[in-house]
Design an enzyme around this catalytic site. Structure first.
Site, mmCIF file in Angstrom:
data_model
loop_
_atom_site.group_PDB
_atom_site.id
_atom_site.type_symbol
_atom_site.label_atom_id
_atom_site.label_comp_id
_atom_site.label_asym_id
_atom_site.label_seq_id
_atom_site.Cartn_x
_atom_site.Cartn_y
_atom_site.Cartn_z
ATOM 1 N N GLY A 1 0.838 -1.194 0.000
ATOM 2 C CA GLY A 1 0.000 0.000 0.000
ATOM 3 C C GLY A 1 0.868 1.237 0.000
ATOM 4 N N ILE B 1 -2.892 -0.778 -5.076
ATOM 5 C CA ILE B 1 -4.011 -1.297 -5.855
ATOM 6 C C ILE B 1 -4.698 -0.223 -6.692
ATOM 7 C CG2 ILE B 1 -5.781 -0.968 -4.075
ATOM 8 C CD1 ILE B 1 -6.916 -3.709 -4.884
ATOM 9 N N ASN C 1 -2.840 -6.549 -5.973
ATOM 10 C CA ASN C 1 -3.721 -6.770 -4.826
ATOM 11 C C ASN C 1 -2.986 -7.693 -3.864
ATOM 12 O OD1 ASN C 1 -5.711 -7.429 -2.980
ATOM 13 N ND2 ASN C 1 -7.321 -7.718 -4.508
ATOM 14 N N THR C 2 -2.404 -7.104 -2.832
ATOM 15 C CA THR C 2 -1.583 -7.876 -1.897
ATOM 16 C C THR C 2 -2.378 -8.968 -1.207
ATOM 17 O OG1 THR C 2 -0.203 -5.932 -1.531
ATOM 18 C CG2 THR C 2 -0.064 -7.690 0.102
ATOM 19 N N ASP D 1 -5.483 1.520 5.314
ATOM 20 C CA ASP D 1 -6.901 1.860 5.438
ATOM 21 C C ASP D 1 -7.448 1.181 6.687
ATOM 22 O OD1 ASP D 1 -9.635 2.232 5.168
ATOM 23 O OD2 ASP D 1 -9.608 1.993 3.000
ATOM 24 N N THR E 1 6.551 9.579 4.497
ATOM 25 C CA THR E 1 5.339 9.246 3.753
ATOM 26 C C THR E 1 4.396 10.441 3.720
ATOM 27 O OG1 THR E 1 4.160 8.408 5.688
ATOM 28 C CG2 THR E 1 5.540 6.847 4.502
ATOM 29 N N GLU F 1 1.178 10.438 4.150
ATOM 30 C CA GLU F 1 0.263 10.369 5.288
ATOM 31 C C GLU F 1 0.960 10.793 6.575
ATOM 32 O OE1 GLU F 1 -2.987 9.713 5.846
ATOM 33 O OE2 GLU F 1 -3.306 9.796 3.696
#
Length: 330
Positions: free
Chosen positions: A95, A119, A193-194, A216, A302, A304
């Site tokens: 992600g 993703i 898609n892990t 998330d 990062t 975020e």
């Protein structure tokens, strides 16, 4: 008088120009702007996305991701007929978002191959263009220093600050006018898609580090099954990690932090059964984390992480070390 193009058309046109410019070694190369790669924060991991993935790790073609590390012997090919690399991918950012962690770690571990997995389509397109632009910038700096060492290298424009970021947020090492160790040749990203295909990319005990940064949280109870930390997924991470390898987690949601601890059997009233995740991982102490430079990069590099800092929020870090597999009973 013609009407201006729609926002979607503007974004598409910009992304095409950015991708083309990043592959050119002439002229000034600017980093892509995130505002043209916006996408909703959520993607359903249970949907059947149109994804490319290898049949097995031995079938994965890494040559286009790390061209500087391709084995010079053309006879060295994998099961899919693709050129092999001189070394394996060792670090994965699950992600990866807009790629801040990869860019921050690249000069720190210049000889280690690192991969970001994401993703969301437009987000991964941004990361790919960003890495290509950084590589081109570094190549230009390298060429200018060797061919015209008596004249200063041309200034490289900094990436505009977006999302209310402070001016300091844009003056990161990636916008430096000096060469960076490795030239960002050791990082790449792909759409995947892990939750479904992680074992298709990495073999047993291949990885030395896995990062899961600000995932998330999926607050609703019915969405908890989509969380990237779970008993089943932890077993897959343990399979891919070397003994002594580290799994890094960070979140700004305290409830999710406790979820992580519970699912690594570090908190709660779970009974530690034989063969469970407790036999696979142990938590790294705060004293060890204080001396790990990767933790600081994870906290502050990062996108975020920067946003949480601006909002004066909390960051909850937990790092787990892969234990050696227990001996089989005699």
């Amino acid at each position: 008088m013609s009407t201006p193009p729609a926002k979607r058309q503007k974004r598409d046109q910009y992304r095409k120009r950015a991708a083309a410019a990043a592959n050119e070694d002439t002229g000034k190369v600017k980093l892509p702007q995130k505002k043209f790669y916006r996408q909703r924060a959520h993607a359903n991991p249970f949907s059947d996305h149109q994804l490319d993935y290898p049949l097995s790790p031995a079938h994965m073609d890494w040559s286009s991701h790390y061209p500087a590390f391709v084995n010079p012997d053309p006879e060295q090919k994998n099961l899919a007929g693709a050129r092999k690399l001189l070394k394996d991918v060792e670090v994965v950012d699950i992600g990866c978002g807009f790629g801040g962690l990869l860019v921050g770690l690249a000069p720190l571990l210049p000889e280690t191959l690192m991969l970001g997995m994401e993703i969301r389509t437009q987000v991964i397109e941004y990361v790919e263009n960003r890495i290509q632009a950084l590589r081109t910038q570094q190549n230009q700096l390298k060429n200018s220093s060797t061919t015209a060492s008596e004249s200063p290298a041309p200034a490289i424009p900094a990436e505009p600050a977006t999302d209310g970021a402070s001016p300091d947020a844009a003056s990161t090492p990636e916008t430096s006018n000096s060469p960076v160790p490795g030239g960002y040749q050791n990082i790449s990203a792909l759409r995947s898609n892990t939750m479904k295909f992680f074992p298709n990319f990495f073999g047993k005990q291949q990885l030395s580090k896995i990062f899961i940064c600000f995932p998330d949280p999926h607050f609703k109870a019915k969405k908890h099954k989509a969380r990237i930390i779970s008993e089943n997924l932890n077993a897959e991470y343990a399979y891919a990690l070397k003994p002594g390898g580290l799994l890094y987690t960070i979140t700004d949601v305290e409830e999710y932090h406790h979820w992580v601890l519970r699912h690594f059997r570090e908190e709660g009233e779970h009974e530690a059964s034989e063969g469970g995740v407790k036999d696979l991982f142990e938590r790294v102490s705060e004293e060890e984390l204080a001396s790990d430079p990767c933790v600081e990069v994870m906290r502050e590099s990062t996108e975020e992480g920067k946003k949480v800092t601006r909002n004066k929020g909390n960051k909850y870090v937990a790092v787990f070390r892969r234990k050696a597999d227990p001996e089989w009973p005699a």
